[in-house]
Structure formats: C-alpha cells, structure tokens
Design a protein around this motif. Sequence first.
Motif, PDB file in Angstrom:
ATOM      1  N   ASN A  93       0.698  -1.082   0.025  1.00 11.81           N
ATOM      2  CA  ASN A  93      -0.003  -0.106  -0.126  1.00 11.81           C
ATOM      3  C   ASN A  93       0.958   1.169  -0.114  1.00 11.81           C
ATOM      4  O   ASN A  93       1.421   1.601   0.905  1.00 11.81           O
ATOM      5  CB  ASN A  93      -0.974   0.019   1.176  1.00 11.81           C
ATOM      6  N   PRO A  94       0.997   1.912  -1.035  1.00  8.54           N
ATOM      7  CA  PRO A  94       1.674   3.074  -1.178  1.00  8.54           C
ATOM      8  C   PRO A  94       1.420   4.358  -0.116  1.00  8.54           C
ATOM      9  O   PRO A  94       2.220   5.030   0.345  1.00  8.54           O
ATOM     10  CB  PRO A  94       1.737   3.696  -2.581  1.00  8.54           C
ATOM     11  N   ASP A  95       0.196   4.401   0.254  1.00 10.51           N
ATOM     12  CA  ASP A  95      -0.238   5.358   1.035  1.00 10.51           C
ATOM     13  C   ASP A  95       0.103   5.174   2.458  1.00 10.51           C
ATOM     14  O   ASP A  95       0.692   6.028   3.288  1.00 10.51           O
ATOM     15  CB  ASP A  95      -1.763   5.658   1.039  1.00 10.51           C
ATOM     16  N   SER A  96      -0.064   4.073   2.863  1.00 11.82           N
ATOM     17  CA  SER A  96       0.415   3.637   4.223  1.00 11.82           C
ATOM     18  C   SER A  96       1.866   2.946   4.422  1.00 11.82           C
ATOM     19  O   SER A  96       2.246   2.994   5.557  1.00 11.82           O
ATOM     20  CB  SER A  96      -0.627   2.428   4.877  1.00 11.82           C
ATOM     21  N   ARG A 114       8.049   1.029   5.114  1.00  9.44           N
ATOM     22  CA  ARG A 114       8.289   2.589   4.893  1.00  9.44           C
ATOM     23  C   ARG A 114       8.875   3.146   6.144  1.00  9.44           C
ATOM     24  O   ARG A 114       9.937   3.827   6.248  1.00  9.44           O
ATOM     25  CB  ARG A 114       7.215   3.421   4.322  1.00  9.44           C
ATOM     26  N   PHE A 126       9.168   6.552   0.474  1.00  8.08           N
ATOM     27  CA  PHE A 126       7.992   6.244  -0.411  1.00  8.08           C
ATOM     28  C   PHE A 126       8.191   4.741  -0.554  1.00  8.08           C
ATOM     29  O   PHE A 126       9.268   4.323  -1.125  1.00  8.08           O
ATOM     30  CB  PHE A 126       8.085   7.028  -1.249  1.00  8.08           C
ATOM     31  N   GLU A 171      -2.747   2.064 -10.985  1.00  5.78           N
ATOM     32  CA  GLU A 171      -2.612   1.529  -9.423  1.00  5.78           C
ATOM     33  C   GLU A 171      -3.918   0.627  -8.868  1.00  5.78           C
ATOM     34  O   GLU A 171      -3.820  -0.021  -7.943  1.00  5.78           O
ATOM     35  CB  GLU A 171      -2.453   2.539  -8.390  1.00  5.78           C
ATOM     36  N   ARG A 174      -6.863   0.772  -4.518  1.00  7.77           N
ATOM     37  CA  ARG A 174      -6.038   0.653  -3.363  1.00  7.77           C
ATOM     38  C   ARG A 174      -4.815   0.595  -3.773  1.00  7.77           C
ATOM     39  O   ARG A 174      -3.890   0.406  -2.844  1.00  7.77           O
ATOM     40  CB  ARG A 174      -6.489  -0.536  -2.479  1.00  7.77           C
ATOM     41  N   GLY A 175      -4.244   0.535  -4.866  1.00 14.70           N
ATOM     42  CA  GLY A 175      -2.816   0.582  -5.316  1.00 14.70           C
ATOM     43  C   GLY A 175      -2.323  -1.013  -5.467  1.00 14.70           C
ATOM     44  O   GLY A 175      -1.087  -1.093  -5.790  1.00 14.70           O
ATOM     45  N   LYS A 334       6.774  11.912  -5.831  1.00 11.77           N
ATOM     46  CA  LYS A 334       6.110  12.009  -4.885  1.00 11.77           C
ATOM     47  C   LYS A 334       6.356  13.041  -3.928  1.00 11.77           C
ATOM     48  O   LYS A 334       5.526  13.985  -3.406  1.00 11.77           O
ATOM     49  CB  LYS A 334       6.139  10.666  -3.865  1.00 11.77           C
TER      50      LYS A 334
END
Length: 341
Positions: A93-96, A114, A126, A171, A174-175, A334
Amino acid sequence: MQEGGAVQTGPDGLNTKDALILGIDFGGTKILSAVADRNGNIFGSDYRKTPADQGPEGVVEEVIRSARATLNTLSLTPSQISAIGVAAPGLVNPDSGIVHTSPNLAGWKDVPVRDMIRERLGPETFLLNDGNAGTLAEATLGAARGVSECVYVALGTGIGGGIVIRGEIYEGSRGWAGEIGHMAIDMDGPLCRCGARGCWEALASGSALERQMKRRLVEDSGRERLSFPEHPGKVSARSIYLAALNGDALAAELIAETGRYLGVGFANLINIFNPEMMVIGGGLSTMGDLLLAPAVEEAKKRAFRRSFHAVRFAPAELGLNSGVLGAALFAWRKQGPRHPR
Ligand SMILES: [Zn+2]
C-alpha cells in the motif's frame, strides 16, 4: 549531464547532492540499492542476498545495511539524500507504506516497511510495488519512453509487471492493480505461490519451467532420449536454456511450451488493454526467440487481429536496474523537486 543509466562514480557527478535519491529494490532473493538522480544516472550501488529466512526484521535490517553501504561508497550521509524510494514485492500500500503480504517472503504480514526504513535512515521515504517500480522506470527512462499505453512484463522466477494508461501507472482503487502474474490461465493448473491454481506465473515463469523439467526427468528416467545432463535437483532455468542451445530436444520443447503459456497471457493483456507496446524484461527474457517466438505466435492466434497488429513487443532496456530506478523516480515524483534547477 549523463544520459541513460550509466554507472558514474566520479566526484564531479556529485555536484547535485541535494537532488540525489536513494532507490532500494528488494525481493525474495536479492537486495539492490543505488543512489541516483532523476535522469536515471546511477552514482553508486550495493547488491546482496536477501536473508529471507530471518523474517521481516532481519530482511529490513539487511536492506538498511545495503543502503548504508551504498552511501558509504559515495561518502554521503543519509541527510545528504533528498528522499528514499523503496520497491517491495507483493501487496503493497503506497499510502500507508505497508507490505501486506508477499508470496516471495514467507511470514510477512502487514509489515510497515516504509516507516521502519525512515526511522532508521531519516529522509522522507516512499514505498511501492516492485512491478510498478519497474514499469515506471521503463515507461520513463527505458523502452516505453513516450508511450502512452503499455504493459510491462518482467519474466523471472515469477511474473511481475505493471500497466501504463495515458502515461501513468494504473494502480487500481487501493494500489494493488497490475498483478498480471496472477491472472488465471488454467483453473485446474499447478498451485501458485499465491495459493491459487493455474496462475500465469505458475505456468510461464522460470520456476514453472524448472518444475516441468524436474517432473519430466523423473517420469522419463528409464527412457533413452534423456540428453539433459543435470540431476533433477540441480535443474535451473539457465541450465535448461544452455541445454536447449546445445541441441537438447526436451529442453527446447519445454521452453517452447512455457513460451506458449506466455503467449496466452500476452493475448489476454492485448485484448484487455489494447496496448501500443508490450515491454518484455526479466532474466528469463534473455532466452530470446527460443521462448518469445512461440509466445508471440500463440498471442497472434488468440488475440483480436487488429489489437495484435497494433502492439509492438520491445525488450526492456534497464535490466536489473529497473526496480531501483523506478523506486527513485517514484520518490522524486511524490516528494517533488525541492531544489528546482
Ligand atoms: Zn498466483
């Protein structure tokens, strides 16, 4: 300014310290880290094996050792790097910044990779999926530069890759999109590392080829036609390839069969995405026409004719560096350029 991905370690290359990014690409077998700029110039790198049996803590520890080794070769400290990009295998998950699961890394569940790396090294970090990293690199710096719609297929132990739509990585919600290696080809086929049966990578990857050869060597052990010299336990995709080059009929037959399974997946991707280009990379793709000619032939039989003729098959250009360069590019995008030049 150098063009392409040339390795460059001279002190003159480090005038742009504030624009340097640390890229990391780790998987079930290897860890690669490199310091790069946004043009894909690599200034220093470190390559080592993944201690996969040591669990998430041990693997991340080794990733950090690799990153520090790379920085040391350039006499850089982490604070002189503007950001870190990390490419990891599996559902990411790139966001979390969490690796949820990874078929290549046993025992990994919801690992906050990360944050673990950022806490130890410092710069903003990232995380993205390794297939998407390779896709981003090939689409930005490699074979698919300037191509709006493409699919990247990385053929190795498994099959990774990614999808580019209108010049951007697709993506999903949810990626997690782009897991092309796990499209079903045969619902009763061999068990895949993901737990499902008959996935593309269970039929058309290096490990699938090895499994087929081991099975045939055992089944056919009493017959005379065996020219393949290896003990079943020592069979590798490379040894099968070398045997085929030396005229071994069974090795050539199994590579061609793997190629046909590859072509079934190509046809599916061509019909679904109508890409302008299919970029083919990964270690297995170095088998060239032995593998890829039957694949393209099979794709031609199965895909819609117009879609097939609209697609170009192109070899990947960045080789082993595609993952680290994609990770670095991702971090650059990013974070945004803090030091416009
Ligand atoms: Zn699978």
